[in-house]
Structure formats: C-alpha cells, structure tokens
Design an enzyme around this catalytic site. Sequence first.
Site, PDB file in Angstrom:
ATOM      1  N   ASP A  54       1.023  -1.027   0.037  1.00 11.81           N
ATOM      2  CA  ASP A  54       0.076   0.008   0.000  1.00 11.81           C
ATOM      3  C   ASP A  54       0.888   1.212  -0.052  1.00 11.81           C
ATOM      4  OD1 ASP A  54      -1.711   2.025   0.655  1.00 11.81           O
ATOM      5  OD2 ASP A  54      -2.895   0.697   2.050  1.00 11.81           O
ATOM      6  N   ASN A  81       3.051   2.250 -10.572  1.00 10.67           N
ATOM      7  CA  ASN A  81       1.744   2.431 -11.503  1.00 10.67           C
ATOM      8  C   ASN A  81       0.655   2.799 -10.643  1.00 10.67           C
ATOM      9  OD1 ASN A  81      -0.277   1.466 -13.551  1.00 10.67           O
ATOM     10  ND2 ASN A  81      -0.677   0.140 -11.909  1.00 10.67           N
ATOM     11  N   SER A 132       2.734   8.068 -15.464  1.00  6.94           N
ATOM     12  CA  SER A 132       2.220   9.506 -15.569  1.00  6.94           C
ATOM     13  C   SER A 132       0.919   9.570 -16.208  1.00  6.94           C
ATOM     14  CB  SER A 132       3.328  10.479 -15.972  1.00  6.94           C
ATOM     15  OG  SER A 132       2.730  11.675 -16.025  1.00  6.94           O
ATOM     16  N   TYR A 146      -6.078  15.603  -9.716  1.00  3.06           N
ATOM     17  CA  TYR A 146      -5.215  14.838 -10.475  1.00  3.06           C
ATOM     18  C   TYR A 146      -4.348  15.450 -11.388  1.00  3.06           C
ATOM     19  CZ  TYR A 146      -4.391  10.876 -13.790  1.00  3.06           C
ATOM     20  OH  TYR A 146      -3.895   9.946 -14.680  1.00  3.06           O
ATOM     21  N   LYS A 150      -0.178  15.007 -10.998  1.00  2.00           N
ATOM     22  CA  LYS A 150       0.688  14.403 -12.220  1.00  2.00           C
ATOM     23  C   LYS A 150       1.741  15.189 -12.848  1.00  2.00           C
ATOM     24  CE  LYS A 150      -0.869  10.289 -12.639  1.00  2.00           C
ATOM     25  NZ  LYS A 150      -0.196   8.942 -12.364  1.00  2.00           N
TER      26      LYS A 150
END
Length: 274
Positions: A54, A81, A132, A146, A150
């Site tokens: 985790d 990922n 990414s 988000y 990124k």
Amino acid sequence: MSRTVLITGASSGIGRASVRVFQEAGFNVVATMRRPDAETEINQLANVLVTRLDVEDKASIEAAIMAGIDRFGGIDVLVNNAGYGLYGIFESIPEEKLRHQFQVNLFGVMDTVRAILPHFRKRGSGTIINVSSGAGHFTLPMISAYCSSKFALEGFTEALSYELLAIGIDVKLIIPHGGVGETAFQQRAADDFANDGTPADYLPFLQKSVETFARLGTALTMTSTDVANVIHEASIDGTQRLRYFVGDMSNGWLKARTELNEEDYITHMREKFL
C-alpha cells in the site's frame, strides 16, 4: 538469469496487464496490491509473487521489496503504477481528499523510490519507471487535483533522473494520453466524484463538462495492454530516454498543447468547456 520487476497497483488495469506482459517475456514479477488475499488469477502464474504493498504504508513498501529480493535474489526494475484520479469542482473537494490524491499519486511514488534506492545503489544499476499521464502536460476542468499531482510527478521524475543517472540508475516516464479503456480508473474516479455541495453557480459549466467527458469516453481505443507493452519496452530498450508517450499523437489534448501557441491553445481549450 531472469530479471525481476516489482509493479505497484497490480490488481487491475495497467498494473495487472503489466504483470502478464512481463511474465510472458520471462521476467520474475513481484505483483503488489493493497489486498493480495483477494487475488485468484495472477498468483497462479509461474515466477509471479503476489504480495501486499500500500503506497500509503511505508512498512508495507519495505516489506514488499524485501519479499521480492528474498524470493528472486534481487529487483532490477520498479514500476510505479498505483494511482487514481479525483474528479470534482475544486471548491467542493474536501481538503482531506486533495491530500489523499497527492499521497497516492506523488508521495507514495516518492516513498517507494526511496525504499528501493539502497538496493539499486548496492547493485550499481536499476530502472525506475513512473506511470504518469497526459494530464501531467495539459489540464482539464474537474480534475485539477489529478492534473496537479501528475504535473508534480513529472517534475519530480525529471529532476530525479539527473541525480540517479549519475550513479547508474535509469529513470523513465510512461505517459498514456487520450484515455485508457477497460480500467478501474474511470470507475474509481466516478465513485469519488466530489460534486456534493457544489455551488449552484457551477452547475451549467458542470453539465457541459460532464457531456464533453462522456463523448470522449466513448472514443477510448487504447488498452491497458498497449500501455503495458510500452512499459516493458522501456525496461529493456537499453536507452536513457526519459519520456514515452502512449496514444494517438495525431489529435487530442496533447497535440493541441504541443503544437499551438499559448494564446491559441487556451482559446481552444476554453471553447471545449465554456
């Protein structure tokens, strides 16, 4: 001897597809996920170790890395990922959800990288691949959390690549853009859609944006396996290339961002949503 890859977020989507691609290519695979007890398929594959990781739990990160080393003798490639997207009008997103977005998409990556670096330095080699998004190069409304996570991941990874190249460790970015079908990403984002309490002033804009995203969703053609194949290629191509874009470069947001001047680009994007 077979090389070994550790993949985070292997329970679904790109992570799960990557497990299969690497395993079929002859890699040993440490497939990590938050709930490994629920896994019933990839844990049956040869040379695949399914274990808990985790990204919000540093102890689980260290334990997964040690489990991979103990099982296969070492780790050659780390694929970061694990991640998710938080949807919603910024004003209506609770602070704790914003912090969680960065905890998973950025700080979790940092913690995983930090944990594996002593092993890579001892071996004098290693490859770190961070997954990414096109949303780290262009922005869209309702995913400000988000996009910003990124953008931060892109900056961190690029800067890190200079440091680690000096000691023989390669760092790479995989950048899917245009949307990936058949992943759990969209469903989790929808489940987290933070429109509760959105001020009424935003509702006309919100409706138009939802319609725009819905049209985009029907055009998704890129699969998780398409992205996984590029991740695998990046791990074996022997280059020091930093960015690998995955998607149709002939149209879409990334094409607009890279080919239009600033004024024309902003005008183009506003016309899509306003």
